[in-house]
Scaffold this active site. Structure first.
Site, short mmCIF file in Angstrom:
data_model
loop_
_atom_site.label_atom_id
_atom_site.label_comp_id
_atom_site.label_asym_id
_atom_site.label_seq_id
_atom_site.Cartn_x
_atom_site.Cartn_y
_atom_site.Cartn_z
N GLY A 77 23.10 25.93 28.38
CA GLY A 77 22.09 25.03 27.83
C GLY A 77 22.65 23.63 27.83
N GLY B 44 -0.40 16.42 1.73
CA GLY B 44 -0.22 17.50 0.76
C GLY B 44 -0.55 18.85 1.35
N GLY B 45 -1.27 19.65 0.59
CA GLY B 45 -1.62 21.00 1.04
C GLY B 45 -2.40 20.99 2.35
CB ILE C 103 0.77 11.25 3.45
CG1 ILE C 103 1.91 10.24 3.26
CG2 ILE C 103 -0.59 10.58 3.17
CD1 ILE C 103 1.89 9.07 4.22
CD GLU D 197 13.49 15.79 30.15
OE1 GLU D 197 14.12 14.77 30.47
OE2 GLU D 197 12.33 16.02 30.50
N GLY D 198 18.29 17.86 26.89
CA GLY D 198 19.56 17.52 26.25
C GLY D 198 19.36 17.28 24.77
C1 LIG Z 1 10.27 24.20 24.97
C2 LIG Z 1 11.43 24.01 25.86
C3 LIG Z 1 11.22 23.63 27.16
C4 LIG Z 1 12.30 23.46 28.03
N1 LIG Z 1 12.07 23.12 29.34
C5 LIG Z 1 13.11 23.11 30.22
C6 LIG Z 1 12.88 22.90 31.61
O1 LIG Z 1 11.75 22.68 32.06
N2 LIG Z 1 13.92 22.98 32.45
C7 LIG Z 1 15.18 23.22 32.02
O2 LIG Z 1 16.09 23.26 32.85
N3 LIG Z 1 15.44 23.40 30.70
C8 LIG Z 1 14.44 23.35 29.79
N4 LIG Z 1 14.68 23.56 28.45
C9 LIG Z 1 16.05 23.80 28.01
C10 LIG Z 1 16.62 22.69 27.17
O3 LIG Z 1 16.96 21.60 27.95
C11 LIG Z 1 17.79 23.26 26.38
O4 LIG Z 1 17.23 24.11 25.40
C12 LIG Z 1 18.64 22.23 25.74
O5 LIG Z 1 19.36 21.50 26.71
C13 LIG Z 1 19.64 22.83 24.72
O6 LIG Z 1 20.27 23.96 25.23
P1 LIG Z 1 20.34 25.31 24.39
O7 LIG Z 1 18.97 25.60 23.93
O8 LIG Z 1 20.99 26.33 25.22
O9 LIG Z 1 21.22 24.98 23.14
P2 LIG Z 1 22.81 25.04 23.02
O10 LIG Z 1 23.43 24.39 24.18
O11 LIG Z 1 23.24 26.40 22.67
O12 LIG Z 1 23.02 24.09 21.78
C14 LIG Z 1 22.53 24.44 20.47
C15 LIG Z 1 22.81 23.29 19.56
O13 LIG Z 1 24.23 23.14 19.41
C16 LIG Z 1 24.58 21.80 19.39
N5 LIG Z 1 25.57 21.51 20.46
C17 LIG Z 1 25.74 22.14 21.64
N6 LIG Z 1 26.75 21.59 22.31
C18 LIG Z 1 27.21 20.59 21.56
C19 LIG Z 1 28.26 19.63 21.68
N7 LIG Z 1 29.01 19.58 22.78
N8 LIG Z 1 28.44 18.76 20.69
C20 LIG Z 1 27.68 18.79 19.58
N9 LIG Z 1 26.70 19.66 19.39
C21 LIG Z 1 26.47 20.54 20.37
C22 LIG Z 1 23.31 21.01 19.53
O14 LIG Z 1 22.88 20.68 18.23
C23 LIG Z 1 22.33 21.95 20.10
O15 LIG Z 1 21.03 21.64 19.68
C24 LIG Z 1 13.62 23.68 27.57
C25 LIG Z 1 13.82 24.04 26.23
C26 LIG Z 1 12.76 24.21 25.39
C27 LIG Z 1 13.02 24.62 23.98
#
Ligand SMILES: Cc1cc2nc3c(=O)[nH]c(=O)nc-3n(C[C@H](O)[C@H](O)[C@H](O)COP(=O)(O)OP(=O)(O)OC[C@H]3O[C@@H](n4cnc5c(N)ncnc54)[C@H](O)[C@@H]3O)c2cc1C
Lengths: 262, 381
Positions: free
Chosen positions: B130, B339-340, B337, B363-364
């Site tokens: 991710g 409320g319920g 704002i 997107e990160g």
């Molecule tokens: C609705 C939705 C649509 C999406 N669409 C796409 C798409 O079209 N194409 C695609 O390729 N991806 C897509 N994604 C994936 C999305 O980009 C990832 O979910 C995102 O990059 C986070 O990866 P993860 O969910 O595996 O979280 P993880 O990498 O497991 O991270 C979980 C949390 O841990 C923390 N964390 C992780 N690493 C670090 C670090 N080094 N330092 C500090 N904190 C950290 C962050 O708070 C993070 O939120 C989508 C996700 C969602 C939920």
């Protein structure tokens, strides 16, 4: 095929202001809108253009220069050219004078295969301008159309709905058709047309541009009718009843009322 | 606020606003509840030519840039971020082709994407990759004229709905991030399937699915850029599309703010409308300040990118972080704002709060954005 659509700029009824002294409606650019029935007619023209590539749509409006901003909206949906007939001498014209002036402008603009109008304008509701234009131009006329289909290049089918019956007419072109308000809804604009509209100015005609024009037929003087007075309708007396618990008999009454208005 | 948009940009915003207010607002709650993909709205965007605003003129688009794309996303998001993201995900899939596509690839795909005949998607994330993008495991093994793709992708927006997918896979495991390549995969290629559809908290009108590759044959002509440049393709794409997430956030926040003001003026308690209480007034004022700041940052970033600047990762990340945090705060306050009534599904702010959350994640995640910003500013000074 050359299509002309007559489109009036009317005052938006939600923003309407009367001048009791001159007995006229105040017209300024922000309060104007294109007459809904005319836009229905325009939609039919655009549908023909969707199917037949060499269709050219011109719109014709009569009104003050303030109308120009609204006329641009017609370019935004895909009209090819727009004409505004604007002349102080037209002020105060009734339906009869308007039809005469529009017919003269149409003669000047050239030979159209199909002329479309709305069934009536929101601010006048006379429905007599379209048949009068047709009479001046000496072409067939069908009123209150609910659908138009091109059968072959010089022949169209026109539908008119009366209650539950659909009348179908076939007519050779040139012809003038007036279209019912809710028979179609004008499409959304397209980005490229909106860009075109940015720099578009409608062609403006004055009465001096028209040939063999009889000035005695237009303006307040030339009109056969005039507005006597405006009476504002008051709805304050309408009572509203709220039923907390409703019985079957009341439901039937309401259902009956609703269906009667459908 | 006067944003000094060009006449053409004002038109794009106006047209998108009209579609949003007249059509999106009518379906937002239903599509959210039932998880309906907004193909009808995408068709309207195609008809009005808004699908091509960011595509170069020579490929049948309007020739705008990130700004034009963001204006559309912002306006759609005012009523439904789920609809907006379905539009924006095509931009996410199209940008790699705009930036790194060979001439034939651009000619084949971009005109159809511009016309709205093709929907695109971007497939990078995997179950175990991710935030740590470089650890993806999907492989692309070269055999003759073809690459054979194996593996799976997670969380792919427009999954199952898109016609073209930009897919990232490992072509050389020994090279780490430099061993990743990008491919264009069409939906009917053999060995390419769409997996499970996610049941999400928000943006429920959008489709998010798994993608599965089982010996999927992709012709070498579909390699995007050169072999081994996939990681750069992904990062350079994100630099241009993160403002899209910021635009989504600004739009959601604006929508919630408008609902909150109208409600505060109408709802009477203690004999006065809520808007007469200073505690509420300050919340509304803070909403306004934050939304305007986020929008100003978003528009300046878009202008910087579209001016042809070279490096803008920091700015792009910063506007995404700021705007998404604003959206979360503003929607939470709007619920407060109201409320319920804010907490139930009869009013749209409950949905907006759920929709806002994802802008801080995808997107990160914002933590990762802050890492990017920090590493850039530390390098600079
Ligand atoms: C609705 C939705 C649509 C999406 N669409 C796409 C798409 O079209 N194409 C695609 O390729 N991806 C897509 N994604 C994936 C999305 O980009 C990832 O979910 C995102 O990059 C986070 O990866 P993860 O969910 O595996 O979280 P993880 O990498 O497991 O991270 C979980 C949390 O841990 C923390 N964390 C992780 N690493 C670090 C670090 N080094 N330092 C500090 N904190 C950290 C962050 O708070 C993070 O939120 C989508 C996700 C969602 C939920």
């Amino acid at each position: 095929m050359k299509i002309l659509v007559c489109i009036k700029q009317v005052v938006n009824p939600e923003k309407v202001e009367y001048n009791p002294e001159t007995r006229t409606i105040k017209r300024n650019a922000q309060h104007l809108m294109n007459n809904p029935a005319d836009l229905s007619a325009l939609e039919f023209a655009l549908r023909i253009k969707d199917v037949y590539k060499d269709v050219h749509i011109t719109t014709l409006s009569m009104g003050p220069s303030e109308c120009e901003s609204k006329i641009k909206e017609l370019i935004e949906v895909g009209c090819d050219s727009c004409v505004l007939l604007s002349d102080k001498r037209l002020a105060g014209s009734d339906a009869y004078s308007t039809a005469y002036a529009l017919a003269k402008a149409i003669e000047k603009l050239g030979n159209f295969d199909l002329i479309l109008c709305g069934e009536s304008s929101l601010d006048g509701e006379t429905s007599i301008v379209p048949p009068q234009i047709a009479e001046y131009l000496n072409i067939p006329h069908i009123a209150f159309a609910s659908n138009i289909k091109v059968l072959e290049l010089q022949r169209i089918e026109v539908e008119r709905k009366v209650k539950n019956t659909v009348f179908k007419f076939e007519v050779n072109l040139p012809a003038l058709i007036s279209v019912k308000k809710e028979s179609s809804y004008l499409r959304l604009p397209k980005l490229s047309f909106m860009i075109k509209a940015l720099s578009y100015t409608p062609q403006v005609l004055s009465l001096d541009d028209l040939e063999n024009f009889d000035f005695s037929k237009v303006g307040a003087e030339g009109s056969k009718t005039s507005v006597d007075r405006f009476v504002e309708q008051c709805f304050e007396d309408v009572k509203c009843e709220i039923y907390e618990e409703i019985e079957d008999a009341q439901i039937e009454c309401i259902a009956d009322l609703v269906t009667r208005f459908l | 606020m006067e944003y000094f948009l060009s006449e053409e940009q004002k038109i794009i915003k106006k047209l998108a606003k009209r579609i949003s207010d007249e059509y999106v607002s009518k379906v937002a709650i239903k599509y959210d509840k039932e998880g309906i993909f907004p193909r009808d709205i995408l068709d309207l965007l195609a008809y009005t030519e808004l699908t091509g605003v960011y595509i170069p003129k020579e490929y049948g688009g309007f020739g705008g840039g990130v700004m034009e794309m963001c204006l559309v996303v912002e306006e759609l998001s005012r009523n439904c971020a789920g609809v907006a993201v379905s539009y924006a995900a095509t931009a996410l899939g199209a940008y790699p082709i705009i930036l790194y596509g060979k001439e034939e690839q651009k000619k084949k795909y971009l005109p159809k994407i511009a016309k709205g005949e093709l929907i695109a998607a971007f497939a990078l994330t995997e179950a175990d990759a991710g935030s740590d993008v470089s650890s993806i495991k999907t492989t692309a093994e070269k055999k003759g004229d073809y690459y054979i793709l194996n593996g799976s992708k997670h969380w792919i927006t427009n999954g199952g709905e898109a016609d073209v997918y930009v897919v990232f896979a490992v072509t050389d495991k020994s090279k780490g991030p430099r061993g990743i390549s990008a491919f264009i995969v069409e939906k009917e290629y053999e060995g390419f399937y769409c997996g499970k559809k996610e049941d999400k908290m928000g943006i429920r009108a959008s489709s998010t699915t798994e993608l599965i590759f089982e010996d999927c044959k992709v012709h070498k002509e579909n390699l995007l850029g050169r072999e081994g440049t996939g990681f750069i393709v992904a990062m350079k794409t994100f630099d241009r599309t993160r403002p899209g997430v910021a635009a989504m956030a600004v739009g959601i926040a604006q929508g919630a703010y408008e609902h909150a003001i109208r409600y505060a003026k109408e709802r009477v308690q203690f004999g006065q409308p809520l808007s007469s209480f200073q505690a509420i007034q300050h919340m509304l004022a803070d909403m306004y300040i934050n939304i305007e700041a986020a929008r100003a940052m978003l528009y300046s970033t878009c202008r910087m990118i579209d001016s042809g600047a070279k490096d803008f990762s920091k700015e792009s990340s910063a506007c995404k972080v700021f705007a998404s945090d604003v959206a979360m705060k503003v929607t939470t306050d709007a619920v407060q704002i109201m409320g319920g009534n804010g907490y139930v599904k009869d009013y749209p702010v409950e949905k907006m709060m759920r929709d806002a959350k994802v802008t801080q994640i995808f997107e990160g995640a914002n933590q990762i954005q802050r890492n990017i910003i920090a590493s850039e500013i530390i390098k600079e000074y």
